[in-house]
Write an enzyme that holds these catalytic residues in place. Structure first.
Site, mmCIF file in Angstrom:
data_model
loop_
_atom_site.group_PDB
_atom_site.id
_atom_site.type_symbol
_atom_site.label_atom_id
_atom_site.label_comp_id
_atom_site.label_asym_id
_atom_site.label_seq_id
_atom_site.Cartn_x
_atom_site.Cartn_y
_atom_site.Cartn_z
ATOM 1 N N ARG A 218 0.843 -1.184 0.000
ATOM 2 C CA ARG A 218 0.000 0.000 0.000
ATOM 3 C C ARG A 218 0.881 1.237 0.000
ATOM 4 O O ARG A 218 1.916 1.270 0.662
ATOM 5 C CB ARG A 218 -0.903 0.023 1.247
ATOM 6 N N GLU A 247 -3.090 7.475 -5.367
ATOM 7 C CA GLU A 247 -3.091 6.728 -6.622
ATOM 8 C C GLU A 247 -4.117 7.320 -7.576
ATOM 9 O O GLU A 247 -5.277 7.447 -7.205
ATOM 10 C CB GLU A 247 -3.455 5.262 -6.362
ATOM 11 N N HIS A 266 -1.045 -0.246 -10.066
ATOM 12 C CA HIS A 266 -1.765 -1.116 -9.113
ATOM 13 C C HIS A 266 -2.364 -2.325 -9.847
ATOM 14 O O HIS A 266 -3.590 -2.537 -9.822
ATOM 15 C CB HIS A 266 -2.853 -0.334 -8.368
ATOM 16 N N ALA A 268 -0.617 -5.540 -9.651
ATOM 17 C CA ALA A 268 0.015 -6.788 -9.184
ATOM 18 C C ALA A 268 -1.019 -7.903 -9.143
ATOM 19 O O ALA A 268 -0.723 -9.052 -9.483
ATOM 20 C CB ALA A 268 0.638 -6.587 -7.810
ATOM 21 N N ASN A 269 -2.217 -7.544 -8.721
ATOM 22 C CA ASN A 269 -3.346 -8.472 -8.797
ATOM 23 C C ASN A 269 -4.380 -7.820 -9.705
ATOM 24 O O ASN A 269 -5.199 -7.039 -9.258
ATOM 25 C CB ASN A 269 -3.923 -8.699 -7.398
#
Lengths: 305, 305
Positions: A218, A247, A266, A268-269
């Protein structure tokens, strides 16, 4: 094990992967008013009033600080998040970011065949030490990858209980000892009051000048003003960030113009594959619920750091 | 084992790492006229006339096609190259390039937080199949890394003799069977007449549309015109190239403007750290020479493919 189908709501949209997972595991998809279980794949802002019949709420994200801040999570039922469900994906992204930094892929993409400075700046992961701050599910997936790459791992978790595959495990209150002992840092801890600005002027000062910092956790774990200063001054070698604060960073944020920064949005997933990745875990949890077994990923306070 | 120091020339410059390695292993550094062994770390163009007393020439590179083309290599002495010496480095770079492509690091660096298309394009290495064409030392280092990342490996080598850790090994004459069975391809074969344009219109057609091709070997293994067409048409997902043909690509080469290409300037094994990486291997080979044992990396024709 119960033979009556468990009434489960999948809201606000009846996602095909989750509906199939629920039905395959002994659930029956119903509207929210009838549901004993709510699988919530919407945003925190749209989170519905819960009827008393809801015994368990399953959230789709690993980070739940927005739900905590909104006061949505109560103690009248069980809450689960997706902690660990996406660990393979996030670990893979963390490794990609770390290797990209060390191997100068960002400068290579931006500065066409500027061979001499790039050749001189390339570093190897093999033979280096990597500290993983917040050694939960992501670390469990990341450590074998780093080990296969010839890196040594220092793990930091709340308890200090030794983490499989790590050369050293430290409890989180000893985090400050890590900076002088490691080459690189991967942040994988939840956002809490304790982890806020874990990377700050002091930790940046203590890290070696060849250090890369990877953040797949985070944004608020990093004091971004201090990070920018350290990157400008060459106090560390670089930062590879899948998360920032805020973000996205503002268009005029200096992070965008620093040559030693890699920012991914953002992913990564990836949201686009989220429910497909979540589905088998949801099926397993429904099976466990019907069998009276302990659920995976029950929400507790900051278990990884 | 001989006790007289072996006279070794390190030319055209007496590199400190190699001098220390030679001396530590029982050699004595001398001028070229006295040397029984020549360690040559210069270019092919400057390669000297060899006296008859030179029994062994040690070259610093793994790829020796320029020396073959220049007719330098003779059969009057032993020649070694550096095949395998840099395998860890090159394997690490190959993994970095593959992960960077799959995780969309290049588009992330170029298109600031353009989240939706990037999120949708991210793919995972875990669960995929990777073919390594030319399964020598680089593959030996790369396979454990890929396995730890959850990928399955198809290896292709000259003999077809099973490669440790690969799910399948095929002999090079069956390379064409690979394209339809793999998700991604890593090229790690030497440049020979047989490997020239191994990636061509036919292989590109046979690969799946989500395929990434990584080249850490030599540019001529790829028909670059066919590659550009396939990348433009979306026939494959992307290419990550540490080597091109020619090097560097011309300023107006379409490779530079394609969004699904990552180019690093031939730095998988950085020149700047080369002699340091080579030194312990050189020491081992001197020890072997004095002991009458078989040398490492004796030059033979295309042993990996």
């Amino acid at each position: 094990m119960s033979t009556t189908p468990l009434p489960v709501a999948v809201e606000p949209t009846r996602d095909e992967h989750l509906v199939a997972a629920v039905e395959g595991a002994g659930g029956r998809v119903v509207g929210p008013a009838e549901a004993r279980v709510l699988v919530w794949i919407g945003t925190v802002d749209d989170f519905p009033e819960l009827g008393d019949q809801v015994e368990w709420v399953a959230l789709k994200t690993a980070g739940i600080e927005e739900y905590v801040a909104a006061g949505v999570i109560d103690d009248r039922r069980v809450w689960t998040n997706a902690s660990g469900f996406y660990a393979e994906n996030v670990a893979e992204h963390a490794l990609a970011l770390l290797l990209a930094g060390l191997r100068q892929l960002n400068t290579s993409v931006l500065r066409h065949w500027d061979k001499q400075p790039i050749d001189t700046a390339v570093r190897s992961l093999h033979g280096s030490t990597v500290a993983i701050i917040g050694a939960g599910g992501i670390a469990t997936s990341l450590i074998p990858r780093l080990s296969a790459c010839g890196a040594r791992v220092i793990a930091v978790n709340r308890s200090g209980r030794p983490v499989d595959g790590a050369a050293v495990t430290l409890p989180s209150e000893r985090t400050d000892e890590v900076w002088g002992q490691t080459d690189h840092v991967v942040l994988a801890a939840p956002a809490t009051a304790q982890t806020r600005h874990l990377i700050n002027a002091q930790s940046l000062e203590a890290l070696p000048s060849h250090a890369w910092i990877v953040n797949v956790a985070r944004g608020p774990l990093v004091d971004q003003t201090a990070l920018v200063a350290a990157l400008r001054d060459g106090q560390i070698a670089g930062a590879a960030l899948d998360v920032t604060d805020p973000e996205p960073p503002a268009d005029d944020d200096p992070l965008w113009s620093l040559p030693n920064v890699i920012i991914t949005p953002h992913v990564a997933n990836p949201s686009s594959g989220l429910t497909r990745t979540m589905a088998p875990w949801m099926a397993e949890n429904i099976r466990r619920y019907l069998a009276g077994e302990e659920l995976l990923a029950v929400v507790t306070a900051g278990s990884a750091y």
